[in-house]
Design a protein around this motif. Structure first.
Motif, PDB file in Angstrom:
ATOM      1  N   ALA A 107       0.854  -1.188   0.000  1.00 53.15           N
ATOM      2  CA  ALA A 107       0.000   0.000   0.000  1.00 53.15           C
ATOM      3  C   ALA A 107       0.892   1.241   0.000  1.00 53.15           C
ATOM      4  CB  ALA A 107      -0.910   0.009   1.217  1.00 53.15           C
ATOM      5  N   VAL A 108       0.463   2.253  -0.746  1.00 50.97           N
ATOM      6  CA  VAL A 108       1.181   3.527  -0.787  1.00 50.97           C
ATOM      7  C   VAL A 108       0.315   4.560  -0.076  1.00 50.97           C
ATOM      8  CG1 VAL A 108       1.958   5.393  -2.302  1.00 50.97           C
ATOM      9  CG2 VAL A 108       2.403   3.009  -2.923  1.00 50.97           C
ATOM     10  N   THR A 109       0.920   5.320   0.820  1.00 49.90           N
ATOM     11  CA  THR A 109       0.196   6.401   1.472  1.00 49.90           C
ATOM     12  C   THR A 109       0.915   7.715   1.195  1.00 49.90           C
ATOM     13  OG1 THR A 109       1.383   6.211   3.572  1.00 49.90           O
ATOM     14  CG2 THR A 109      -0.643   4.916   3.338  1.00 49.90           C
ATOM     15  N   VAL A 110       0.131   8.787   1.195  1.00 50.82           N
ATOM     16  CA  VAL A 110       0.682  10.124   1.008  1.00 50.82           C
ATOM     17  C   VAL A 110      -0.223  11.106   1.744  1.00 50.82           C
ATOM     18  CG1 VAL A 110      -0.503  10.531  -1.195  1.00 50.82           C
ATOM     19  CG2 VAL A 110       1.631  11.734  -0.697  1.00 50.82           C
ATOM     20  N   ASN A 111       0.383  12.058   2.440  1.00 48.82           N
ATOM     21  CA  ASN A 111      -0.398  13.092   3.114  1.00 48.82           C
ATOM     22  C   ASN A 111      -0.766  14.172   2.101  1.00 48.82           C
ATOM     23  OD1 ASN A 111      -0.088  11.766   5.561  1.00 48.82           O
ATOM     24  ND2 ASN A 111       1.699  12.950   6.142  1.00 48.82           N
ATOM     25  N   TYR A 112      -1.876  14.836   2.350  1.00 50.10           N
ATOM     26  CA  TYR A 112      -2.299  15.919   1.463  1.00 50.10           C
ATOM     27  C   TYR A 112      -2.885  17.052   2.281  1.00 50.10           C
ATOM     28  CZ  TYR A 112      -7.001  13.995   2.049  1.00 50.10           C
ATOM     29  OH  TYR A 112      -8.175  13.541   2.578  1.00 50.10           O
ATOM     30  N   ALA A 113      -2.857  18.259   1.711  1.00 44.67           N
ATOM     31  CA  ALA A 113      -3.464  19.430   2.335  1.00 44.67           C
ATOM     32  C   ALA A 113      -3.787  20.447   1.255  1.00 44.67           C
ATOM     33  CB  ALA A 113      -2.529  20.045   3.369  1.00 44.67           C
ATOM     34  N   THR A 114      -4.920  21.128   1.422  1.00 40.91           N
ATOM     35  CA  THR A 114      -5.284  22.213   0.511  1.00 40.91           C
ATOM     36  C   THR A 114      -4.657  23.515   1.017  1.00 40.91           C
ATOM     37  OG1 THR A 114      -7.323  22.594   1.754  1.00 40.91           O
ATOM     38  CG2 THR A 114      -7.476  21.189  -0.211  1.00 40.91           C
ATOM     39  N   ALA A 115      -4.540  24.484   0.119  1.00 43.01           N
ATOM     40  CA  ALA A 115      -4.040  25.814   0.486  1.00 43.01           C
ATOM     41  C   ALA A 115      -4.734  26.857  -0.385  1.00 43.01           C
ATOM     42  CB  ALA A 115      -2.530  25.887   0.303  1.00 43.01           C
ATOM     43  N   ASP A 116      -4.988  28.008   0.200  1.00 46.08           N
ATOM     44  CA  ASP A 116      -5.619  29.103  -0.532  1.00 46.08           C
ATOM     45  C   ASP A 116      -4.728  29.597  -1.659  1.00 46.08           C
ATOM     46  OD1 ASP A 116      -7.623  28.968   1.339  1.00 46.08           O
ATOM     47  OD2 ASP A 116      -7.246  30.953   2.215  1.00 46.08           O
ATOM     48  N   GLY A 117      -5.360  29.922  -2.761  1.00 42.72           N
ATOM     49  CA  GLY A 117      -4.727  30.701  -3.827  1.00 42.72           C
ATOM     50  C   GLY A 117      -5.492  32.012  -3.819  1.00 42.72           C
ATOM     51  N   THR A 118      -6.304  32.237  -4.849  1.00 43.27           N
ATOM     52  CA  THR A 118      -7.202  33.389  -4.824  1.00 43.27           C
ATOM     53  C   THR A 118      -8.536  33.017  -4.178  1.00 43.27           C
ATOM     54  OG1 THR A 118      -7.877  32.851  -7.088  1.00 43.27           O
ATOM     55  CG2 THR A 118      -6.155  34.526  -6.824  1.00 43.27           C
ATOM     56  N   ALA A 119      -8.794  31.716  -4.032  1.00 42.51           N
ATOM     57  CA  ALA A 119      -9.987  31.242  -3.322  1.00 42.51           C
ATOM     58  C   ALA A 119      -9.656  31.139  -1.830  1.00 42.51           C
ATOM     59  CB  ALA A 119     -10.420  29.876  -3.854  1.00 42.51           C
ATOM     60  N   THR A 120     -10.668  31.310  -0.991  1.00 44.93           N
ATOM     61  CA  THR A 120     -10.489  31.302   0.449  1.00 44.93           C
ATOM     62  C   THR A 120     -11.229  30.117   1.064  1.00 44.93           C
ATOM     63  OG1 THR A 120     -10.377  33.720   0.423  1.00 44.93           O
ATOM     64  CG2 THR A 120     -10.779  32.671   2.546  1.00 44.93           C
ATOM     65  N   ALA A 121     -10.487  29.331   1.861  1.00 40.37           N
ATOM     66  CA  ALA A 121     -11.106  28.204   2.565  1.00 40.37           C
ATOM     67  C   ALA A 121     -12.188  28.738   3.498  1.00 40.37           C
ATOM     68  CB  ALA A 121     -10.057  27.436   3.352  1.00 40.37           C
ATOM     69  N   GLY A 122     -13.320  28.040   3.542  1.00 36.81           N
ATOM     70  CA  GLY A 122     -14.420  28.434   4.404  1.00 36.81           C
ATOM     71  C   GLY A 122     -15.495  29.217   3.679  1.00 36.81           C
ATOM     72  N   SER A 123     -15.113  29.990   2.656  1.00 36.80           N
ATOM     73  CA  SER A 123     -16.136  30.730   1.903  1.00 36.80           C
ATOM     74  C   SER A 123     -16.209  30.271   0.452  1.00 36.80           C
ATOM     75  CB  SER A 123     -15.878  32.234   1.964  1.00 36.80           C
ATOM     76  OG  SER A 123     -14.619  32.560   1.433  1.00 36.80           O
ATOM     77  N   ASP A 124     -15.088  29.806  -0.127  1.00 36.32           N
ATOM     78  CA  ASP A 124     -15.087  29.336  -1.515  1.00 36.32           C
ATOM     79  C   ASP A 124     -14.973  27.810  -1.623  1.00 36.32           C
ATOM     80  OD1 ASP A 124     -15.194  31.935  -2.763  1.00 36.32           O
ATOM     81  OD2 ASP A 124     -13.119  32.214  -2.106  1.00 36.32           O
ATOM     82  N   TYR A 125     -14.256  27.198  -0.696  1.00 35.56           N
ATOM     83  CA  TYR A 125     -14.087  25.745  -0.679  1.00 35.56           C
ATOM     84  C   TYR A 125     -13.868  25.300   0.756  1.00 35.56           C
ATOM     85  CZ  TYR A 125      -9.061  26.273   0.060  1.00 35.56           C
ATOM     86  OH  TYR A 125      -7.832  26.590   0.596  1.00 35.56           O
ATOM     87  N   VAL A 126     -13.958  23.996   0.997  1.00 29.28           N
ATOM     88  CA  VAL A 126     -13.750  23.441   2.329  1.00 29.28           C
ATOM     89  C   VAL A 126     -12.319  22.927   2.409  1.00 29.28           C
ATOM     90  CG1 VAL A 126     -14.482  21.681   3.986  1.00 29.28           C
ATOM     91  CG2 VAL A 126     -16.181  22.806   2.514  1.00 29.28           C
ATOM     92  N   ALA A 127     -11.521  23.477   3.318  1.00 24.93           N
ATOM     93  CA  ALA A 127     -10.131  23.043   3.482  1.00 24.93           C
ATOM     94  C   ALA A 127     -10.102  21.565   3.880  1.00 24.93           C
ATOM     95  CB  ALA A 127      -9.440  23.875   4.555  1.00 24.93           C
TER      96      ALA A 127
END
Length: 176
Positions: A64-84
């Motif tokens: 099995a292969v695992t990898v961690n991931y995380a979102t980050a804001d660009g011009t969109a803002t977490a909480g109002s444009d997408y869910v982090a």
């Protein structure tokens, strides 16, 4: 811990970054993991729709292969444009892909297209080949526009004043 680490000067900043050697390395013939394609999603007016990132391996693995991931804001803002989102993705042994769905929040605001990113880190049993994906949120609100107009002005000579009427047309790109 007795393992060699790496220090690198950060150009123009007057400081140094230190990369710590955790001593956990995949086998030399381990597959590489990549984010394939950058999703584009048209936001809705309410609720959420998913921007889906596809993560693939260069070849199937016996582990099995695992990898961690995380979102980050660009011009969109977490909480109002997408869910982090953060977490760990697992691609089971024998499979070569999996997906990460990031909810995009619909609204009634007229705005430009916006972006956010997804970054992969800390793989096990694989190397990262392309660990960065960029999602684009396309707005679906109608746009207002007004036409340009050019005419000669009236005579305005005092006796037979004439006026010129300018009629501007204001339109929406779609019914609202």
């Amino acid at each position: 811990d007795g393992r060699p680490d790496v220090a690198a000067a950060n150009a123009g900043s007057g400081n140094v970054s230190v990369l710590l050697n955790k001593g956990v390395w995949p086998a030399f013939n381990a597959p590489s993991v990549s984010i394939i394609g950058d999703p584009t999603i048209t936001e809705g007016n309410t609720g959420t729709l998913n921007a889906v990132f596809t993560v693939t391996l260069s070849s199937a693995s016996s582990q099995a292969v695992t990898v961690n991931y995380a979102t980050a804001d660009g011009t969109a803002t977490a909480g109002s444009d997408y869910v982090a989102k953060t977490g760990t993705l697992t691609i089971p042994a024998g499979q070569i892909s999996a997906t990460i769905a990031v909810p995009v929040i619909g609204d009634r605001l007229a705005e430009d297209s916006e972006t956010f990113s997804l970054r992969l880190t800390d793989p096990t049993n694989a190397f990262i080949a392309d660990g960065f994906g960029l999602a684009t949120i396309v707005d679906n609100e109608p746009r207002i526009s007004i036409n340009n107009l050019s005419k000669s002005e009236g005579t305005g000579n005092g006796k037979n004043n004439t006026t010129t009427t300018f009629t501007f047309t204001v339109t929406l790109s779609a019914a609202y």
